[in-house]
Design a protein around this motif. Structure first.
Motif, PDB file in Angstrom:
ATOM      1  N   SER A  18       0.807  -1.221   0.000  1.00 53.77           N
ATOM      2  CA  SER A  18       0.000   0.000   0.000  1.00 53.77           C
ATOM      3  C   SER A  18       0.838   1.268   0.000  1.00 53.77           C
ATOM      4  O   SER A  18       0.313   2.346   0.263  1.00 53.77           O
ATOM      5  N   PHE A 377     -15.723   1.569   4.642  1.00 59.24           N
ATOM      6  CA  PHE A 377     -16.371   1.122   3.400  1.00 59.24           C
ATOM      7  C   PHE A 377     -17.781   0.643   3.728  1.00 59.24           C
ATOM      8  O   PHE A 377     -18.000  -0.025   4.736  1.00 59.24           O
ATOM      9  N   ASP A 382     -15.702  -4.483  -0.231  1.00 61.29           N
ATOM     10  CA  ASP A 382     -14.529  -3.622  -0.383  1.00 61.29           C
ATOM     11  C   ASP A 382     -13.410  -3.983   0.583  1.00 61.29           C
ATOM     12  O   ASP A 382     -12.321  -3.412   0.514  1.00 61.29           O
ATOM     13  N   THR A 419      -5.290   0.857   3.629  1.00 54.70           N
ATOM     14  CA  THR A 419      -5.672   1.635   2.454  1.00 54.70           C
ATOM     15  C   THR A 419      -4.414   2.352   1.951  1.00 54.70           C
ATOM     16  O   THR A 419      -3.486   2.610   2.723  1.00 54.70           O
ATOM     17  N   ASN A 428      -6.623   8.411  -7.179  1.00 50.12           N
ATOM     18  CA  ASN A 428      -6.082   7.370  -6.297  1.00 50.12           C
ATOM     19  C   ASN A 428      -5.018   7.887  -5.333  1.00 50.12           C
ATOM     20  O   ASN A 428      -4.090   7.162  -4.966  1.00 50.12           O
ATOM     21  N   THR A 435      -5.772   0.536 -10.978  1.00 41.99           N
ATOM     22  CA  THR A 435      -6.837   0.348  -9.992  1.00 41.99           C
ATOM     23  C   THR A 435      -6.211  -0.213  -8.727  1.00 41.99           C
ATOM     24  O   THR A 435      -5.631  -1.298  -8.757  1.00 41.99           O
ATOM     25  N   ILE A 438      -6.847  -2.201  -3.031  1.00 41.64           N
ATOM     26  CA  ILE A 438      -7.883  -1.882  -2.049  1.00 41.64           C
ATOM     27  C   ILE A 438      -8.179  -0.402  -2.234  1.00 41.64           C
ATOM     28  O   ILE A 438      -7.293   0.386  -2.571  1.00 41.64           O
ATOM     29  N   LYS A 439      -9.440  -0.024  -2.019  1.00 45.94           N
ATOM     30  CA  LYS A 439      -9.828   1.358  -2.288  1.00 45.94           C
ATOM     31  C   LYS A 439      -9.070   2.358  -1.422  1.00 45.94           C
ATOM     32  O   LYS A 439      -8.737   2.068  -0.270  1.00 45.94           O
ATOM     33  N   ASN A 441      -8.788   5.702   0.852  1.00 46.21           N
ATOM     34  CA  ASN A 441      -9.660   6.397   1.793  1.00 46.21           C
ATOM     35  C   ASN A 441     -10.149   7.689   1.129  1.00 46.21           C
ATOM     36  O   ASN A 441      -9.330   8.480   0.658  1.00 46.21           O
ATOM     37  N   PRO A 442     -11.485   7.909   1.084  1.00 46.05           N
ATOM     38  CA  PRO A 442     -11.985   9.078   0.351  1.00 46.05           C
ATOM     39  C   PRO A 442     -11.498  10.419   0.908  1.00 46.05           C
ATOM     40  O   PRO A 442     -11.628  11.440   0.234  1.00 46.05           O
TER      41      PRO A 442
END
Ligand code: TEU
Ligand code: CA
Length: 556
Positions: A18, A377, A382, A419, A428, A435, A438-439, A441-442
Motif C-alpha cells: 500500500s 467502506f 470492499d 488503504t 487514487n 486500480t 484496495i480502495k 480512503n476518500p
C-alpha cells in the motif's frame, strides 16, 4: 543503561503493498519504496521495517511465505531488493525485514512435500495429527476464526494452523527444520540487512501433547494457553540467537502478544541473549472486552498510563520496548485514541509526542506522519483482509446482524491501516495510475503528503521536530521517567531525567479543556518551552490546556 544504536533510532514501518505503485498494477512495489526514500530521509527516520516481501500467494498479504529466498512477483525481484538495500544504506538509514517463522504458506515446497505422504522427510516440518472421533485433534480455535485444524484428504490427517488455513504452523520440535530456518536467517543477514521483526514469535512452541482447552470460553483464544509463550520458546530463541543474531550488529524486535511485563521481559532481558526489543499488545487490549479485538469497550486514561508505566518500570535497565499505537494490524491511532474529526491535527501531534518522548524505540506506521485515519467502506465487498472476512462470515453464519458487524469492522478491521498511502490529491491519492488493490480512503483530498509538505504547521513537520528533539536530548532515550498526576483521568504528564537534563511533558489526552497545576514537588528555577501543538503564552505552573494540548519543556 547500555547505549545501543537501536535504542536511539526511530523506525518507519512500510507496508509495501500500500505504499507506492510504480508500474500501474495497483500494488505497491519495491521500486516504489526506492522512489520514496528521500521522503523518509527528510522525515528523519533511521530504520525502515518492511512487512513481508518474500514470495507468497498472499492469503495473508505476504505473511504466508512460499519461498524465503525470493521476492513476491508483485513487489519485484531480488535485484530490486538489493538496490533498495543499497539505496537505504547510501542515505545513512537501515533496513529490517519481517521474519515469519511460526508458519509458512501451504504452497511452500516443504509443505507440498509434507502433505504428500506420512513418510515424507518433510512430514515432521509441520504439525500433523489424526482426528479424534471423526473430529479435529483438539478444540483449539484459529486466530482468524474457525478450528485451528484442517483435514487433508491425501493422508487422512489434520494439520495445525493457528492463523489462516493457508498458513500451516511449522514444527519447531524438529531440529532439521530449525537448522534450515537459521540458514535462511543468515542468508539475509549476510546480504547486509540490519535486523528483523519476528512475527508472532512467542507462538512457536506448542505444549506437549497439544491438550484440549478445558475452558475454551469465548471462541477466539481457545487453546492459546498451550501455545502462547510455550515451554520451549526461550530455548529456541536462545538457539536462534547463538546460530544467527549473535554474529551481527543488528536489531531484533519480537512481536509478542499475550504477555505481562514480567513474562515479556524474559524475551528481551539483556543478559538472556534472545531479542532486543518487544512489541507487546497491552495497550492494544485496553479497549477490548473478553471477546478480544471485535469486542469494543471504553477505556480509561489511568489504565493506559498504568500499562505504559508498568512496562517501563519492569524492564528498566534490562530490556527495551517498541513504542507504537498503530501498525498494519491495528486501526489508525488518531481514530482510535485521538479524534479524526475537528481535532485530528492536534490529537495526532499529542499522541506522537507521547510516543517520541517515552522510553523505547518509536515506530511510525506509514501515513501516521500525515494523520491518516480509519476508513468506513459501506460494503463488505470492499474489504480485503482475511481476518476481517473470516470473522464476518463466521458471525453471519451464527446469525449476527450485518449492520452491527460493519460498525465493528469500521472501528477494528486491519484494512483501516492498509488503504493506500495518500501522496497527493490526484486520482487514487497518487498511489497508483491503475486500480488500487484496495480502495483509497476518500479523505485523501484533505489528507495527503503533498499538502502536508506545503504547510509548516502540518503533522509531518511536527514529527520532524519530535525526531530532532530525540536526537538532541539524550534524556528522551536514556533518562528516567517520573510520573506526575498519576491518577488524573485527563492529563498524562511526566518528567525525563538524565544527569542535569530534565524535560517535562504534559499531554491533555481528550477534547475537553482541563486545568493543569504542576505539583510543588517538581522544582525548577527556570524553564524553556521546546515544543507544543498550540501557541503557548503564560506560566508553566498553572495552565488551562486546550483540546489535546501538548507541551514539552526543559526545566532548569
Ligand atoms: O500478527 C500476529 C498476531 O498476534 C495477530 O493475531 C494479531 O493479533 C492480529 O493480526 C490482530 O488482528 C502477525 C502479523 O502482524 C499479522 O499481520 C499476520 O496476519 C499474523 O502474524 C500471521 O502471520
Ligand atoms: Ca506495482
Amino acid at each position: 543503561m547500555n547505549k545501543k544504536w537501536w535504542k536511539e533510532a526511530v523506525v518507519y514501518q512500510v507496508y509495501p503493498r500500500s505504499f507506492y505503485d510504480t508500474n500501474g498494477d495497483g500494488i505497491g512495489d519495491l521500486r516504489g519504496i526506492i522512489q520514496k526514500l528521500d521522503y523518509l530521509k527528510d522525515l528523519g527516520v533511521d530504520v525502515i521495517w518492511l512487512n513481508p516481501v518474500y514470495k507468497s500467494p498472499n492469503a495473508d498479504n505476504g505473511y504466508d511465505i512460499s519461498d524465503y529466498y525470493d521476492i513476491m512477483d508483485e513487489f519485484g525481484t531480488i535485484a530490486d531488493f538489493d538496490e533498495l538495500l543499497e539505496e537505504v544504506h547510501k542515505r545513512g538509514m537501515k533496513l529490517i525485514m519481517d521474519l515469519v517463522v511460526n508458519h509458512t504458506s501451504d504452497e511452500h515446497r516443504w509443505f507440498i512435500e509434507s502433505r504428500s505422504s506420512k513418510h515424507s522427510p518433510y512430514r515432521d516440518y509441520y504439525i500433523w495429527r489424526p482426528g479424534k472421533d471423526g473430529r479435529e485433534p483438539n478444540n483449539w480455535v484459529s486466530i482468524f476464526s474457525g478450528p485451528a485444524w484442517q483435514y487433508d484428504e491425501k493422508t487422512g490427517e489434520y494439520y495445525l494452523h493457528l492463523f489462516a488455513v493457508k498458513q500451516p504452523d511449522l514444527n519447531w520440535e524438529n531440529p532439521r527444520m530449525r537448522k534450515e530456518i537459521y540458514e535462511m536467517i543468515n542468508w539475509w543477514l549476510q546480504k547486509g540487512i540490519d535486523g528483523f521483526r519476528l512475527d508472532a514469535i512467542n507462538l512457536i512452541s506448542k505444549a506437549e501433547g497439544l491438550p484440549d482447552d478445558p475452558d475454551p470460553h469465548g471462541q477466539r483464544w481457545a487453546g492459546s494457553k498451550y501455545y502462547l509463550n510455550g515451554p520451549k520458546v526461550h530455548d529456541y530463541l536462545q538457539e536462534m540467537y547463538r546460530e544467527t543474531f549473535s554474529k551481527y550488529d543488528i536489531m531484533t524486535v519480537g512481536e509478542i502478544s499475550g504477555v505481562t511485563p514480567e513474562i515479556g521481559r524474559l524475551y528481551v532481558d539483556e543478559g538472556r541473549k534472545e531479542l532486543n526489543m518487544i512489541i507487546h499488545f497491552e495497550l492494544m487490549d485496553v479497549d477490548c472486552g473478553p471477546g478480544g479485538k471485535w469486542d469494543i469497550v471504553p477505556w480509561k486514561l489511568t489504565d493506559f498510563k498504568r500499562i505504559m508505566y508498568n512496562w517501563y518500570i519492569t524492564l528498566k535497565d534490562r530490556g527495551w520496548v517498541a513504542l507504537y499505537l498503530n501498525n498494519h494490524d491495528q486501526p489508525r491511532m488518531v481514530s482510535r485514541f485521538g479524534d479524526d474529526g475537528q481535532y485530528r491535527v492536534q490529537s495526532a501531534k499529542m499522541l506522537a509526542t507521547l510516543l517520541h518522548t517515552w522510553q523505547g524505540t518509536p515506530f511510525i506506521y506509514q501515513g501516521e506522519e500525515i494523520g491518516m485515519t480509519n476508513v468506513a467502506f459501506d460494503s463488505i465487498q470492499d474489504y480485503r483482509d482475511v481476518e476481517t472476512l473470516n470473522w464476518y462470515n463466521e458471525m453471519i453464519k451464527q446469525g449476527d446482524n450485518p449492520e452491527r458487524l460493519m460498525k465493528v469492522i469500521h472501528a477494528r478491521s486491519r484494512d483501516n491501516a492498509r488503504t493506500p498511502m495518500q501522496w497527493n490529491s490526484g486520482p487514487n491519492a497518487g498511489f497508483t495510475t491503475g486500480t488500487p488493490w484496495i480502495k483509497v480512503n476518500p479523505n485523501y483530498k484533505e489528507i495527503n503528503v503533498e499538502d502536508a509538505l506545503k504547510d509548516p504547521d502540518s503533522i509531518f513537520y511536527y514529527y520532524k521536530k519530535l525526531i530532532e528533539l530525540r536526537k538532541t536530548h539524550p534524556s528522551i532515550v536514556y533518562g528516567e521517567i517520573n510520573m506526575i498526576l498519576e491518577d488524573d483521568e485527563n492529563i498524562f504528564a511526566y518528567t525525563r531525567v538524565l544527569g542535569d537534563e530534565r524535560l517535562l511533558v504534559v499531554l491533555n489526552f481528550f477534547e475537553n479543556e482541563v486545568e493543569f497545576v504542576l505539583p510543588d514537588e517538581v522544582e525548577f528555577k527556570d524553564y524553556k518551552l521546546l515544543l507544543s501543538n498550540y501557541p503557548v503564552e503564560g506560566d508553566l505552573k498553572k495552565a488551562i490546556l486546550r483540546p489535546y494540548e501538548t507541551r514539552v519543556y526543559r526545566l532548569f
